[in-house]
Each structure stands twice: as structure tokens, then as C-alpha cells.
Design a protein around this motif. Structure first.
Motif, short mmCIF file in Angstrom:
data_model
loop_
_atom_site.label_atom_id
_atom_site.label_comp_id
_atom_site.label_asym_id
_atom_site.label_seq_id
_atom_site.Cartn_x
_atom_site.Cartn_y
_atom_site.Cartn_z
N UNK A 310 -0.89 2.56 29.99
CA UNK A 310 -1.69 3.42 29.31
C UNK A 310 -2.62 4.37 30.06
N UNK A 311 -2.07 4.87 31.40
CA UNK A 311 -2.91 5.43 32.17
C UNK A 311 -1.69 6.13 33.30
N UNK A 312 -2.05 7.39 33.58
CA UNK A 312 -1.23 8.17 34.67
C UNK A 312 -1.93 8.86 35.50
N UNK A 313 -1.30 9.21 36.47
CA UNK A 313 -2.01 10.09 37.64
C UNK A 313 -1.68 11.56 37.60
N UNK A 314 -2.79 12.17 37.60
CA UNK A 314 -2.31 13.84 37.72
C UNK A 314 -2.34 14.19 39.28
N UNK A 315 -1.29 14.87 39.52
CA UNK A 315 -1.30 15.33 40.94
C UNK A 315 -1.81 17.05 41.01
N UNK A 316 -2.14 17.41 41.84
CA UNK A 316 -2.55 18.71 42.10
C UNK A 316 -1.44 19.71 42.40
N UNK A 317 -1.40 21.19 42.69
CA UNK A 317 -0.22 21.67 42.97
C UNK A 317 0.48 21.22 44.27
N UNK A 318 -0.15 20.82 45.28
CA UNK A 318 0.24 20.36 46.45
C UNK A 318 0.75 18.87 46.48
N UNK A 319 0.96 18.26 45.19
CA UNK A 319 1.19 17.02 44.98
C UNK A 319 0.32 15.95 45.45
N UNK A 320 -0.94 16.32 45.61
CA UNK A 320 -1.97 15.24 46.12
C UNK A 320 -2.70 14.64 45.04
N UNK A 321 -3.13 13.49 44.83
CA UNK A 321 -3.73 12.67 43.70
C UNK A 321 -4.88 13.45 43.41
N UNK A 322 -4.89 13.68 42.09
CA UNK A 322 -6.18 14.62 41.53
C UNK A 322 -7.10 13.76 40.58
N UNK A 323 -6.76 13.28 39.22
CA UNK A 323 -7.25 12.76 38.53
C UNK A 323 -6.41 11.36 37.80
N UNK A 324 -7.13 10.38 37.42
CA UNK A 324 -6.48 9.37 36.85
C UNK A 324 -6.78 9.48 35.21
N UNK A 325 -5.88 9.71 34.53
CA UNK A 325 -5.88 9.87 32.73
C UNK A 325 -5.65 8.85 32.30
N UNK A 326 -6.43 8.55 31.10
CA UNK A 326 -6.01 7.57 30.24
C UNK A 326 -5.70 8.01 28.97
N UNK A 327 -5.15 7.08 28.00
CA UNK A 327 -4.83 7.63 26.61
C UNK A 327 -6.15 8.03 25.82
N UNK A 328 -7.23 7.40 26.01
CA UNK A 328 -8.44 7.92 25.45
C UNK A 328 -8.93 9.31 25.72
N UNK A 329 -8.60 9.46 27.25
CA UNK A 329 -9.16 10.89 27.49
C UNK A 329 -8.27 11.75 27.02
#
Ligand SMILES: Nc1ncnc2c1ncn2[C@@H]1O[C@H](COP(=O)(O)OP(=O)(O)O)[C@@H](O)[C@H]1O
Ligand SMILES: [Mg+2]
Length: 427
Positions: A310-329
Motif C-alpha cells: 500500500x506504499x511505493x517509493x518514488x525515485x528522482x531522475x537520477x534514480x535516487x529515493x525521493x518520496x514515499x507514496x501511500x494509497x491515501x496520498x
């Protein structure tokens, strides 16, 4: 490093091998009955130390203050002349050669960096290569390369004076200077003793990363056993006059201290200290779904809806961790993710210890930490569950090792008794 790592994204290990072909790797060091008596003191500061150090290994001297660690270390590069005994480096007896020449083959880094305050960062780093007669352009390239290597932007730091640097940055420059002439041996005397614990942790991680690339022979002095465990391939626990109480791998010392002196040093909580022995790269990471900032909203939706997470990780353009995103978000996003989710502010590197990872997980509101590679790129996620499993495995391995050790001891005793009995019967 930018010039040598043109291989693209083939992975850190490929880049490694390309770089190491260019550098000198470690040399063996033999200390043979090394003794130091300071004038006016009848008992030696270092008494008859004999030790073999392998090429490319990191050996840590650990022991109480005043036990002779620094004296032993400084005899290796002859900042202190031994009273008796021999030093051999790569099987060459260096006890009587010109100490200045010797020191070009041996990098030396100390607490509070030892930088010359009236020289810029670049001048400090250039010092030994210049003395060794390198050409101007070669020295210049080398300075840039070294700054890059220790994680300082050459353009920014090149012309600065040491006083304009933080403690951690000064230590980095100190390491860069020690490595500048590409010596096979690096001596480090409590180099991270004067920086705060968080910076120290980072510098230790950096040193581990460097050593993965460079394979120097490093002799590292500390009075901090945790630091010794983290950095050492082998640890020499020293008692007074540099007598070796135990010289072995961190695992062996933790699970099998030879006597009370060593156990005292290992201290309470040995099981927890095992956390310092395992690196994040050695544990199984969680498979975690990722998306990138460029992915269309709809496909991000689908990924979250379709998968078990119920969560995923968004990476920036250089493949670095950027944001955690949940369903509610996503539900609340209304067409744009610009403000949705929770920014990633703490990551751990693959070279970090489980101890570091545990800290990151415990202080993270979501109870997980993103793991990154050498260039900050996303590799995986660790959470409480992964860490607990690893810790339990470690403890179980320790328990088995202890049982085995006990078993060996009993066997040895039985054998002894047998021999004694036989001896008795023969007499
Ligand atoms: N230059 C010196 N002159 C006289 N005694 C010294 C000198 N340097 C160190 N010592 C003594 O030698 C012993 C070992 O010191 P040192 O090698 O600095 O220990 P450590 O690095 O383990 O703290 C100590 O008793 C110290 O007082
Ligand atoms: Mg010392």
C-alpha cells in the motif's frame, strides 16, 4: 572519479576494477621484536612487539590510553625510531633506510587532520606528490582526483583554507593528503577521534568504501572498540606496553575473547555489537515497488492498486529515493503529485552497518529505510522485519560457535587428561 567511471551504469563493482588498475594496492608489514624505550623511563613504552600484517588488510590497534598504540604506529613510518627490532615492508627491511623516503610510501592521517593552516586544501594535498618530484600537471590532476575520492567537490574546496572547513571536511582532506602519493600503506592514528558521532559514522563508512576501491594496507589506531569492529579485518587488542592480548577477526574476538582483559574491552552487550559486524549489503532487502517522477499519474495509480503493497517509493531522475507514496496520498493528489507523499530524508548506504540501519528504521515514522549505492542510487529497502531476522540469525550463529568452542575445550581437556594418565602409567 568522473573521468574514470565512464563505463556508465554498469554497477559499482565494474567501476571499481577499472579504477583499481590505476592505483597501488597494499603491502605486507612485518614487525619483528619491536621495542621502544623513551629516555628517562626504565620500562619500555612498547615491549617486543611481533606482528604480521597482510597486504590489503585493515588492522586496527585497540587498547586503553597509554598502552603504546601511537608509539607502535609511529615506529612503522619511523616518526619514532625503534630502540630495537626490525620493520619490514613488502619484505624489504626499512628499519635503516632514509625515513623521509620511507614516508613517501606510507600515508599518515591523524586526529584533527594535521593540515597546515597557512596552505590551501589543494596545497596540503599536493605536498607529498610535490616532494616526490611529480610534474605540476600530474600533481594538479591528482589533487582533483583525491578530493573527488573523499567526496569533496574540487571546485568548491580546492582553494579553501583548513579553518574554513568543518571538522569532518578537514578529516576528509587529511585522508586525501595521506593517499595523494598513492602509498601502499596508510597509517591512521585516531583520525576520527575529534568529530561528532554522526560525522564519525559517515567518515567510517567513507573509509570502508575507499578501502573497497583501493585495497591499501591500513593500520588504524583507536581506543573505541565499536570503531575497531566496524573497520577492522583483524583487530589487535593491546594491553600495556603494546603486548598483544589477542589478534584476530572481529567475529573471533567477540565470540571468543581470550581472557578477562579482552572481554572487558568487548564489554557488555556483545550480542548487540554484532550488529556492527554486518553490513546492509549482506542482508536480504525488501522488494519494494518504485516509480519515477516522470511516470504518468495513471500508471502510478495502477501500480499501487495492482500490487500487494500500500506504499511505493518514488525515485528522482537520477534514480535516487525521493518520496514515499501511500494509497491515501494518491487519493488526495487530485491530478498532481507535487505535494503528495513524504520526502525521504534519511537513507543508509549499502556499506552501513545494521546498527546504522536499525537507527534509521527506528527513527523513521514508517519504520523503513531506503538503501542507496555509491552514487546515491536506490538499491532496496530494509525494515524492522529484515533486521530482526538478520539479528536472530547472528545470535544463533554466535550460540552455535560458543557451543562448538566449548566442545573443543572439553575435547582438549579430555585429551590432556588422557596424556597425563598415560604419562603416569609409563613412569
Ligand atoms: N615522546 C615521549 N616521551 C616519553 N614518553 C612518551 C612519549 N610518547 C609517549 N610516551 C609514553 O609512552 C607510553 C605509550 O604512549 P602512546 O604510544 O602515546 O600510547 P597510546 O597511543 O596507546 O595512548 C605512555 O606511557 C606515554 O606516556
Ligand atoms: Mg595515541
Amino acid at each position: 572519479m568522473s573521468e574514470t567511471s565512464g563505463a556508465g551504469n554498469a554497477g559499482p563493482d565494474t567501476a571499481d576494477s577499472a579504477e583499481t588498475t590505476k592505483t597501488t594496492s597494499g603491502a605486507t608489514i612485518h614487525l619483528d621484536n619491536l621495542t621502544k624505550r623513551y629516555p628517562g623511563n626504565p620500562s619500555p613504552a612498547v615491549d617486543n612487539v611481533t606482528m604480521d600484517i597482510k597486504a590489503g588488510e585493515t588492522v586496527v590497534f585497540v587498547g586503553p590510553s597509554g598502552c603504546g598504540k601511537s608509539t607502535t604506529l609511529k615506529m612503522i613510518n619511523r616518526l619514532i625510531e625503534p630502540t630495537s627490532g626490525r620493520i619490514r615492508i613488502n619484505d624489504e627491511d626499512v628499519t635503516d633506510i632514509d625515513p623521509v623516503k620511507l614516508r613517501r610510501k606510507i600515508g599518515y592521517a591523524i586526529q584533527s587532520s594535521g593540515l597546515f593552516p597557512h596552505m590551501t586544501v589543494a596545497e596540503n594535498i599536493a605536498l607529498v606528490p610535490r616532494m616526490a618530484g611529480w610534474s605540476k600537471s600530474k600533481v594538479k590532476d591528482r589533487v582533483e582526483e583525491m578530493l573527488d575520492l573523499v567526496g569533496l567537490d574540487p571546485r568548491e574546496f580546492h582553494g579553501r583554507y583548513p579553518r574554513a572547513l568543518s571538522g569532518g571536511q578537514q578529516q576528509r582532506v587529511g585522508v586525501a593528503r595521506a593517499l595523494a602519493a598513492d602509498p601502499p600503506v596508510l597509517l591512521m592514528d585516531e583520525p576520527f577521534g575529534a568529530v561528532d558521532p554522526i560525522t564519525r559514522d559517515h567518515l567510517q563508512d567513507e573509509l570502508i568504501r575507499l578501502q573497497h576501491e583501493l585495497h591499501k594496507t591500513i593500520v588504524f589506531v583507536t581506543h573505541d572498540f565499536d570503531e575497531a569492529i566496524k573497520l577492522g579485518d583483524r583487530i589487535a587488542v593491546l594491553r600495556e606496553r603494546s603486548h598483544i592480548a589477542q589478534f584476530d577477526t572481529p567475529e573471533a574476538i567477540l565470540t571468543n575473547p581470550t581472557d578477562d582483559f579482552v572481554s572487558g574491552f568487548v564489554g557488555a552487550g556483545a550480542a548487540l555489537k554484532r550488529l556492527n559486524l554486518t553490513r546492509v549489503r549482506d542482508v536480504e532487502m525488501v522488494q519494494f515497488p518504485t516509480v519515477t517522477v516522470d511516470d504518468p499519474l495513471q500508471s502510478i495509480f495502477n501500480k499501487l492498486r495492482g500490487g500487494p503493497h500500500n506504499e511505493l517509493l518514488m525515485l528522482d531522475r537520477r534514480n535516487r529515493p525521493y518520496k514515499w507514496l501511500r494509497r491515501g496520498d494518491l487519493m488526495r493528489a487530485r491530478g498532481s503529485l507535487a505535494r503528495a507523499g513524504q520526502l525521504v530524508h534519511d537513507t543508509v548506504t549499502r556499506d552501513a552497518t545494521l546498527h546504522d540501519a536499525l537507527e534509521a528504521v527506528l527513527t523513521d515514522s514508517g519504520g523503513r529505510a531506503a538503501v542507496t549505492g555509491r552514487r546515491g542510487e536506490f538499491i532496496g529497502v530494509v525494515d524492522m522485519h529484515t533486521l530482526m531476522n538478520s539479528v536472530q540469525e547472528l545470535l544463533e550463529a554466535d550460540r552455535l560457535a560458543a557451543i562448538e568452542h566449548q566442545h573443543d575445550l572439553e575435547e582438549m581437556r579430555a585429551h590432556q587428561t588422557e596424556q597425563e594418565l598415560e604419562g603416569g602409567a609409563g613412569a
